[in-house]
Enzyme design. Sequence first.
Site, PDB file in Angstrom:
ATOM      1  N   ASP A 280       6.292  -1.452  -4.357  1.00 57.93           N
ATOM      2  CA  ASP A 280       5.172  -1.647  -3.433  1.00 57.93           C
ATOM      3  C   ASP A 280       3.861  -1.197  -4.070  1.00 57.93           C
ATOM      4  OD1 ASP A 280       3.939  -2.340  -1.057  1.00 57.93           O
ATOM      5  OD2 ASP A 280       4.234  -0.361  -0.157  1.00 57.93           O
TER       6      ASP A 280
ATOM      7  N   ASN B  51       7.414 -12.042   2.860  1.00 58.58           N
ATOM      8  CA  ASN B  51       6.375 -12.468   1.921  1.00 58.58           C
ATOM      9  C   ASN B  51       6.003 -13.936   2.075  1.00 58.58           C
ATOM     10  OD1 ASN B  51       7.407 -10.340  -0.881  1.00 58.58           O
ATOM     11  ND2 ASN B  51       5.984  -9.949   0.807  1.00 58.58           N
TER      12      ASN B  51
END
Length: 246
Positions: free
Chosen positions: A21, A69
């Site tokens: 991340d 995503n």
Amino acid sequence: MSSGVAEKNMSVPTHVAIIMDGNGRWARERGLPHLAGHKAGAEAVARCVRAAMQRGVPYLTLYAFSSENWSRGPQEVSDLTSLLRYYLRHKVRELHVKGVRLRFIGELDRFDASLREELERAEDMTRDNTGMVLLLALSYGGRCDIVQSARTLARAVKAGTLEPDDITEAMLANHLWTHGVPDPDVVVRTSGEYRLSNFLLWQSAYAELVFLDVYWPDFTEGHFATVLDVYARRERRFGSRPVASA
């Protein structure tokens, strides 16, 4: 061919899983486009894989592209898939030579046919390798993983080949995308966030959790060593008496 994995040290986890991340924030803070963050993140992947192999970790799972995503802007999704395609074409052979076996987990049918073919070729090329197993979670969601396993069992019940009362935890686990892979001993998240974000929800039930306040593109071999040091100091209880990691 050399296995590419050092002799197993009992203080080293069998399976490390990482939520990578911070690519976007890394890029924004430098006034760079998102793609620059993803490219820098790909370089961090190479460092992480190298560190895992050097430390003798048999299984490494990287959360590369979540099912969520897909909701990002079309350009960023295109950049991510193009970057994935580039590494499949230019980096897989390097992993193959090092004895790494590649596996891809997730809703792979959401990718276009040509990219799916690239994924299949990479898996086929490395299928017989006996070194570290590198799993890339692509279009992956932990809840979806559990649902697709449950659907498989439900179809068996409907077909009359399985009784509902005979369903066990092991049976459900055997139909997850990670079937045949040990559950992660430690789950790592970078960027200072403290969430699993739908990653390996079933598999992480007893994993040690480690959160690092570093964006993924800045992740180094030293950070990987820190994760292993933290793991070695933990007492793993599994709901009962403590079990030392070392």
